[in-house]
Design a protein around this motif. Sequence first.
Motif, mmCIF file in Angstrom:
data_model
loop_
_atom_site.group_PDB
_atom_site.id
_atom_site.type_symbol
_atom_site.label_atom_id
_atom_site.label_comp_id
_atom_site.label_asym_id
_atom_site.label_seq_id
_atom_site.Cartn_x
_atom_site.Cartn_y
_atom_site.Cartn_z
ATOM 1 N N SER A 129 53.759 73.456 60.196
ATOM 2 C CA SER A 129 55.018 73.485 60.923
ATOM 3 C C SER A 129 55.142 72.633 62.022
ATOM 4 N N ARG A 130 53.891 72.184 62.606
ATOM 5 C CA ARG A 130 53.984 71.098 63.551
ATOM 6 C C ARG A 130 54.362 69.711 62.748
ATOM 7 N N GLN A 133 58.051 69.969 62.548
ATOM 8 C CA GLN A 133 58.788 69.890 63.841
ATOM 9 C C GLN A 133 58.839 68.350 64.105
ATOM 10 N N GLU A 134 57.492 67.602 63.974
ATOM 11 C CA GLU A 134 57.784 66.132 64.505
ATOM 12 C C GLU A 134 58.531 65.338 63.558
ATOM 13 N N ARG A 144 70.034 66.622 62.247
ATOM 14 C CA ARG A 144 69.481 67.955 62.316
ATOM 15 C C ARG A 144 70.580 69.210 62.224
#
Length: 161
Positions: A129-130, A133-134, A144
Amino acid sequence: MAVSEKPAAAAAADPVPAADPTAPYAADAAGLFVAMARLNRLVRRKAPAQLGHSAVAVLATVVWSGPLRPSDLAAREGVSAPTMTRVLSGLEAGGYAVREPDPADGRASLVRATAEGAALVQGNRSARSRVLQERIAALSDEQRAALRAALPALQALSGDD
């Protein structure tokens, strides 16, 4: 009768091919397939799992859905019973899952994730997930917004209502 004309009986025997109603979406499907494959590869490369993809998927299903019979797991994951047996054996050997008697049927067993298995799924999910996210943070505001707008459609495609 002209050369290009067929007798009525022969014309009736030739079925008219039905138009493929999905044909207009072939390019969309191809583009989405390639983008998903590349994104999946990127996430796996940047946040590798401690287990193979199949084992992580099975373990995640057990963590999210609770204890399940091996046959139910095999059906959910779309694999054969022998394949599921091999995956579960590896998860048990690693201490990520255990089989326990099914209280509703003593002849059957349920697969349950251990605390270590649940932690692995949560950690793997968090690390991946990180990475996402990045990548999302690096998009423009418009990209987005488009991604947020597309999420319901992507969830519908995956069957997650």
